[in-house]
Write an enzyme that holds these catalytic residues in place. Structure first.
Site, mmCIF file in Angstrom:
data_model
loop_
_atom_site.group_PDB
_atom_site.id
_atom_site.type_symbol
_atom_site.label_atom_id
_atom_site.label_comp_id
_atom_site.label_asym_id
_atom_site.label_seq_id
_atom_site.Cartn_x
_atom_site.Cartn_y
_atom_site.Cartn_z
ATOM 1 N N HIS A 75 0.784 -1.078 -0.038
ATOM 2 C CA HIS A 75 -0.136 0.115 0.031
ATOM 3 C C HIS A 75 0.816 1.161 0.082
ATOM 4 O O HIS A 75 0.727 2.287 -0.921
ATOM 5 C CB HIS A 75 -0.759 -0.044 1.288
ATOM 6 C CG HIS A 75 -1.597 1.410 1.551
ATOM 7 N ND1 HIS A 75 -2.788 1.706 0.506
ATOM 8 C CD2 HIS A 75 -1.373 2.308 2.348
ATOM 9 C CE1 HIS A 75 -3.022 3.116 0.999
ATOM 10 N NE2 HIS A 75 -2.245 3.235 2.190
ATOM 11 N N ASP A 104 6.658 21.450 -26.741
ATOM 12 C CA ASP A 104 6.792 20.002 -26.063
ATOM 13 C C ASP A 104 7.702 20.331 -24.763
ATOM 14 O O ASP A 104 8.300 21.284 -24.760
ATOM 15 C CB ASP A 104 7.169 19.232 -27.121
ATOM 16 C CG ASP A 104 6.797 17.619 -26.786
ATOM 17 O OD1 ASP A 104 6.880 17.144 -25.519
ATOM 18 O OD2 ASP A 104 6.061 17.214 -27.325
ATOM 19 N N TRP A 140 7.195 0.351 3.904
ATOM 20 C CA TRP A 140 7.689 0.941 2.655
ATOM 21 C C TRP A 140 8.868 1.700 2.989
ATOM 22 O O TRP A 140 9.988 1.810 2.122
ATOM 23 C CB TRP A 140 6.678 2.131 2.276
ATOM 24 C CG TRP A 140 6.807 3.318 2.892
ATOM 25 C CD1 TRP A 140 6.320 3.734 3.909
ATOM 26 C CD2 TRP A 140 7.561 4.630 2.321
ATOM 27 N NE1 TRP A 140 6.539 4.866 4.377
ATOM 28 C CE2 TRP A 140 7.148 5.578 3.281
ATOM 29 C CE3 TRP A 140 8.468 4.736 1.260
ATOM 30 C CZ2 TRP A 140 7.850 6.911 3.136
ATOM 31 C CZ3 TRP A 140 8.791 6.191 1.178
ATOM 32 C CH2 TRP A 140 8.853 6.907 2.149
ATOM 33 N N SER A 168 13.422 6.237 -13.388
ATOM 34 C CA SER A 168 12.375 6.793 -14.146
ATOM 35 C C SER A 168 11.894 8.387 -13.432
ATOM 36 O O SER A 168 12.070 9.493 -14.344
ATOM 37 C CB SER A 168 11.093 6.116 -13.929
ATOM 38 O OG SER A 168 9.868 7.292 -14.131
ATOM 39 N N SER A 169 12.121 8.593 -12.305
ATOM 40 C CA SER A 169 12.182 9.842 -11.522
ATOM 41 C C SER A 169 12.908 10.912 -12.109
ATOM 42 O O SER A 169 12.733 11.816 -12.207
ATOM 43 C CB SER A 169 11.978 9.818 -10.286
ATOM 44 O OG SER A 169 10.923 9.082 -9.868
ATOM 45 N N HIS A 252 12.824 12.006 3.806
ATOM 46 C CA HIS A 252 12.261 13.498 4.187
ATOM 47 C C HIS A 252 11.977 14.518 2.907
ATOM 48 O O HIS A 252 10.915 15.086 2.737
ATOM 49 C CB HIS A 252 12.773 14.246 5.405
ATOM 50 C CG HIS A 252 11.687 15.255 6.089
ATOM 51 N ND1 HIS A 252 10.897 14.454 6.741
ATOM 52 C CD2 HIS A 252 11.513 16.078 5.928
ATOM 53 C CE1 HIS A 252 9.912 15.711 6.897
ATOM 54 N NE2 HIS A 252 10.360 16.863 6.374
ATOM 55 N N GLU A 254 11.736 13.266 0.240
ATOM 56 C CA GLU A 254 10.797 12.725 -0.651
ATOM 57 C C GLU A 254 9.319 13.413 -0.186
ATOM 58 O O GLU A 254 8.427 13.482 -1.161
ATOM 59 C CB GLU A 254 10.906 11.149 -0.387
ATOM 60 C CG GLU A 254 9.555 10.556 -0.970
ATOM 61 C CD GLU A 254 9.471 10.253 -2.542
ATOM 62 O OE1 GLU A 254 10.684 10.740 -2.929
ATOM 63 O OE2 GLU A 254 8.362 10.010 -2.793
ATOM 64 N N TYR A 256 8.296 16.284 0.519
ATOM 65 C CA TYR A 256 8.324 17.413 0.159
ATOM 66 C C TYR A 256 8.245 17.382 -1.521
ATOM 67 O O TYR A 256 7.354 18.141 -2.033
ATOM 68 C CB TYR A 256 9.331 18.515 0.473
ATOM 69 C CG TYR A 256 9.114 18.674 1.952
ATOM 70 C CD1 TYR A 256 8.235 19.467 2.194
ATOM 71 C CD2 TYR A 256 10.148 18.260 2.765
ATOM 72 C CE1 TYR A 256 7.947 20.052 3.749
ATOM 73 C CE2 TYR A 256 10.144 18.578 4.129
ATOM 74 C CZ TYR A 256 9.035 19.013 4.406
ATOM 75 O OH TYR A 256 8.683 19.382 5.949
ATOM 76 N N SER A 267 -1.892 26.830 -5.778
ATOM 77 C CA SER A 267 -1.804 28.393 -6.198
ATOM 78 C C SER A 267 -2.289 28.627 -7.626
ATOM 79 O O SER A 267 -2.219 29.842 -7.757
ATOM 80 C CB SER A 267 -0.183 28.710 -6.067
ATOM 81 O OG SER A 267 0.273 28.438 -4.775
ATOM 82 N N HIS A 301 14.421 13.506 12.713
ATOM 83 C CA HIS A 301 13.277 13.746 13.450
ATOM 84 C C HIS A 301 12.197 12.399 13.170
ATOM 85 O O HIS A 301 11.429 12.246 13.977
ATOM 86 C CB HIS A 301 12.423 14.833 13.083
ATOM 87 C CG HIS A 301 11.928 15.016 11.639
ATOM 88 N ND1 HIS A 301 11.529 16.220 11.201
ATOM 89 C CD2 HIS A 301 11.256 14.254 10.811
ATOM 90 C CE1 HIS A 301 11.086 16.120 9.911
ATOM 91 N NE2 HIS A 301 10.748 14.742 10.006
ATOM 92 N N HIS A 302 12.574 11.594 12.084
ATOM 93 C CA HIS A 302 11.971 10.534 11.890
ATOM 94 C C HIS A 302 12.640 9.325 12.925
ATOM 95 O O HIS A 302 12.118 8.320 13.181
ATOM 96 C CB HIS A 302 11.767 9.733 10.565
ATOM 97 C CG HIS A 302 11.286 10.755 9.667
ATOM 98 N ND1 HIS A 302 9.983 10.437 9.343
ATOM 99 C CD2 HIS A 302 11.725 11.713 8.950
ATOM 100 C CE1 HIS A 302 9.807 11.321 8.301
ATOM 101 N NE2 HIS A 302 10.691 12.310 8.356
ATOM 102 N N THR A 327 5.964 27.333 5.452
ATOM 103 C CA THR A 327 4.678 26.670 5.334
ATOM 104 C C THR A 327 3.433 27.608 5.596
ATOM 105 O O THR A 327 2.437 27.828 4.972
ATOM 106 C CB THR A 327 4.739 25.355 5.921
ATOM 107 O OG1 THR A 327 5.780 24.543 5.524
ATOM 108 C CG2 THR A 327 3.301 24.557 5.326
ATOM 109 N N LYS A 330 3.044 30.256 3.113
ATOM 110 C CA LYS A 330 2.138 29.812 1.927
ATOM 111 C C LYS A 330 0.787 29.726 2.263
ATOM 112 O O LYS A 330 -0.488 30.478 1.597
ATOM 113 C CB LYS A 330 2.404 28.491 1.576
ATOM 114 C CG LYS A 330 3.789 28.383 0.783
ATOM 115 C CD LYS A 330 4.020 26.962 0.504
ATOM 116 C CE LYS A 330 4.960 27.140 -0.795
ATOM 117 N NZ LYS A 330 4.340 27.780 -2.059
ATOM 118 N N ARG A 449 1.007 1.224 15.192
ATOM 119 C CA ARG A 449 0.828 1.008 13.650
ATOM 120 C C ARG A 449 1.392 -0.021 13.156
ATOM 121 O O ARG A 449 2.264 -0.811 13.986
ATOM 122 C CB ARG A 449 1.429 2.383 12.848
ATOM 123 C CG ARG A 449 2.794 2.398 13.206
ATOM 124 C CD ARG A 449 3.200 3.777 12.329
ATOM 125 N NE ARG A 449 3.234 3.756 10.972
ATOM 126 C CZ ARG A 449 4.131 4.128 10.112
ATOM 127 N NH1 ARG A 449 5.277 4.762 10.688
ATOM 128 N NH2 ARG A 449 4.087 3.966 8.774
#
Lengths: 528, 234
Positions: A75, A104, A140, A168-169, A252, A254, A256, A267, A301-302, A327, A330, A449
């Site tokens: 998932h 293009d 994951w 790919s990314s 981290h 990732e 963002y 926006s 912080h993780h 943030t 924004k 979890r």
């Protein structure tokens, strides 16, 4: 004025399957990305619903604990790498050339390659479900030693799939940067770029910086499994905690990567329906840059509970809290854009407003988690699950829904049904909150979890969450129906589509022709 | 010519990494990976002439790929310097500390944690010792191989609180080398240490934890040299 119907390239659109396999057209490839991500969204959604079905009542009911672990892993991986990221790249492909007046993408063949890697990557990943020993079961985040010493055989397929996704990314990111930097219509300065292009430009740099680190992490896992190294095994001179540092150094930024393009979409949507210019354009750009830079110094912080020294915990705690400042800028700007605007509430605007409210809630729970001493209580509980679903689902996914409705008339040439769109909105937002809001409570009360069973006192809230999740899942079939219905027909869309829409995108007729801006447009004021 | 020489140099460095005897499998892998990405970086820098923007992006990618592997030695250095993570210096310390600080007494606790797949009996001889900073102390851990075949073990220490790990000086330790025990064999594995006289004043209690790992499969015979002077087999 319309640039669109003049096509200087005189060939027919190739028909049949070859159109899609050999396409170098940014619109076709964008469409491929979007359909791919929608399919993956449903696949990942099935895994989510199986999880929620298992958690409907306490005890082991539906799946084995081993398979449950595989479900949570698949998932997460499918939703992050298969649904959200390809959807964002799909939007980038479709919209960036239209927004900056380019014919293009800068590297169209590379574009084809970067999409067509994905179906292979995910076929490999999903096929592990049917292998002996089962799919990857370590979450994951594939923490060592779960993925090294204890990983199932299929871990090697997972490693290869992640390598492919990374390639790919990276190719996609190179393309987007090259397009935005080199292909802007004459006269369009960087500070005139639509904000969606800005956020994607910064996201693309994040991708280039951290995808190689992810590739390094999975390579080390592979080496630990088969090549006799022990990067993550203490007995051979390594350290399992090192894995977490490397992973979150990627992980981290990732998150963002997942949220910044969504900021860009919001926006674009808010000024259109508030009929005002975006408030504080320059501060939006700098806030995005600040978020991107800060994302590199907050990863630990993780890992507050891994036994860091106090000084480390304080550093990562304050650095994380600092992210709330850009943030906040924004969110302030979006609200100020709406302030005293002539607002109407079409479906995209509803999704945008829901985004602001719910994403801000996710941001606040993130701020709670950033407080190191409090994190020891929240760590690995359902509070964390609630937090990241508020920023990923109510954040990214809601923005993707809103942006789909916003640009669907431009893509298809038809207006979607506003009634059905609003129905989809209310079903999605209400069921989302029914699903994830109770998770805050069970998390704070101590429900861990990634465990297929729970203590009896959590039953009611879990039951509510499961009911919400099935409503949420089924509501997305309505989304699919609306998209197909809009493709097949509907009220013809004008080129401007929305009364308050501004920018080059809306100079092009609807549906956008196969080739646009073969001669560069004249840019006066893209905001005007 | 200078460019060609660069690649020859990288190739030569690879050969050195491959043959250098003190490099572990980790060091070799990291060395090869970093050299590979340095090579790709230079290849791009020298020969990618057309799209300079794309070239620069490729440089970023190869640079970050190399950095990912560089994180491994960086982490080790950082842990050594800061004592982060409770990691200890595994090198032998000088046997003569300067002066004994009689005014302070530190409680040193000894604990073990079993790796799940380690079927040995393993326990400290003393669970607690009282030592003055600077004072030499000797203790031992009891290990017994409960299986019917010869096994090789490696013990990994960890110190809590982690900030004192750099003041915990080991003169002799069974963790410096691999430990080999035959079927049913048992041994006292020795440990001699002192606490640095600069030991932080706010810490009164230190816990030294050992985890033993089964490394029989991974270990080559040459690694296995049990020469600890205070380890004696029973």
């Amino acid at each position: 004025m319309s640039y669109s119907n003049v096509s200087t390239i005189d060939h027919d659109i190739p028909s049949g399957i070859k159109r899609w396999i050999f396409s170098t057209n940014h619109k076709d490839i964008g469409t491929l990305y979007l359909w791919f991500s929608l399919i993956m969204f449903f696949v990942g959604g099935i895994a989510a619903l199986l999880i929620r079905a298992e958690l409907f009542k306490p005890g082991m009911n539906l799946v084995t604990p081993e398979f449950y672990n595989q479900l949570t892993t698949m998932h997460g991986l499918i939703m992050v790498f298969g649904a959200i990221m390809p959807a964002l790249v799909g939007f980038a492909n479709w919209m960036i050339p239209l927004m900056i007046g380019a014919p293009d993408m800068a590297l169209p063949r590379l574009n084809n390659l970067s999409f067509w890697i994905l179906p292979f990557a995910f076929s490999i990943l999903i096929s592990t479900t049917f292998m002996q020993g089962g799919a990857p079961n370590f979450g994951w985040t594939f923490y060592a030693p779960l993925s090294t010493t204890y990983g199932p055989t299929s871990t090697d397929y997972f490693v290869f799939a992640v390598h492919l996704m990374g390639i790919s990314s990276i190719l996609g990111a190179i393309n987007i940067i090259a397009t935005i930097v080199n292909m802007r219509a004459p006269g369009m300065t960087m500070m005139q770029l639509p904000l969606f292009c800005w956020t994607w430009l910064i996201t693309a740099f994040l991708l280039l910086a951290v995808m190689p680190v992810l590739a390094g992490a999975v390579t080390m896992v592979l080496a630990d499994r088969h090549l006799g190294t022990s990067f993550f095994t203490a007995s051979g001179g390594g350290d399992p905690v090192l894995f977490q540092h490397i992973f979150w150094f990627f992980g981290h930024p990732e998150v963002y990567i997942i949220i910044l393009p969504a900021f860009g979409m919001i926006s674009e949507i808010i000024p259109t329906f508030a009929r005002k210019r975006l408030f504080g354009y320059a501060s939006m750009v700098y806030a995005t840059l600040a978020i991107a830079l800060l994302s590199f110094i907050v990863w630990a912080h993780h890992m507050f509970t891994t036994g860091m020294p106090i000084a480390g915990e304080l550093f990562f705690m304050y650095a994380t809290m600092l992210i709330a400042v850009p943030t906040g800028v924004k969110v302030f700007n979006w609200v100020s854009t709406m302030f005293k605007g002539a607002m109407t509430f079409e479906t995209p605007m509803l999704f945008a407003i829901a985004f602001i409210v719910l994403f801000t809630m996710g941001g606040f729970t993130g701020l709670m988690l950033s407080i190191a001493p409090a994190d020891f209580q929240y760590h690995d509980s359902y509070f964390v699950v609630a937090h990241f679903h508020y920023v990923m689902v109510a954040g990214s996914l809601t923005a993707i829904f809103g942006a789909t409705y916003y640009w669907l008339p431009k893509w298809t040439g038809h207006m979607y049904s506003e009634t059905l769109g609003k129905l989809h909105f209310w079903l999605t937002i209400i069921s989302f909150n029914i699903t994830f809001f109770p998770m805050h409570f069970v998390g704070l009360a101590g429900m861990p979890r990634r465990v297929p069973d729970y203590a009896l006192q959590f039953t009611e809230f879990n039951r509510i969450a499961s009911i919400g999740s099935f409503t949420f899942g089924l509501s997305q079939l309505l989304f699919l129906y609306i998209i197909i219905k809009t493709i097949r027909g509907g009220k013809p869309a004008t080129s401007r589509v929305w009364e308050g829409a501004h920018g080059l995108t809306w100079e092009v007729s609807s549906p956008a022709p196969h080739h646009t801006f073969s001669t560069p447009p004249v840019v006066k004021d893209p905001h005007g | 010519m200078a460019r060609l020489a660069t690649f020859v140099l990288i190739f030569f460095a690879g050969a050195v990494v491959y043959t250098y005897p003190n490099f572990t499998a980790n060091d070799k892998f990291v060395g090869f990976a970093i050299l590979l990405f340095v090579g790709l970086f230079l290849l791009t820098l020298f020969y990618f002439k057309q799209q300079l923007l794309v070239r620069n992006l490729l440089l970023l990618i190869f640079g970050m790929s190399g950095f990912a592997f560089l994180l491994v030695p960086l982490y080790d250095v950082l842990c050594d310097v800061t004592g982060l993570n409770g990691k200890m210096d595994l090198s032998v310390m000088a046997a003569t500390p300067r002066g004994i600080d009689q005014s302070r007494t530190i409680t040193v606790e000894f604990v073990v944690s079993h790796n799940q797949q380690m079927p040995w009996e393993f326990k400290p001889k003393h669970t607690v010792l009282q030592v003055h900073p600077g004072e030499m102390a000797t203790t031992a851990y009891y290990a017994k191989n409960l299986t019917g075949h010869t096994m090789i073990a490696q013990a990994i220490p960890s110190i809590a609180p982690s900030k004192v790990s750099k003041y915990f000086k080991k003169v002799e330790c069974f963790c410096f080398s691999n430990q080999k025990l035959g079927p049913g064999e048992s041994a006292y594995l020795g440990l001699r240490f002192y606490l640095d006289p600069d030991f932080p004043a706010d810490v009164q209690r230190v816990t030294l934890a050992y985890t033993i790992f089964d490394i029989s499969d991974e270990t080559k015979e040459w690694l296995c040299q049990n020469h600890s002077i205070i380890t004696y087999h029973i």
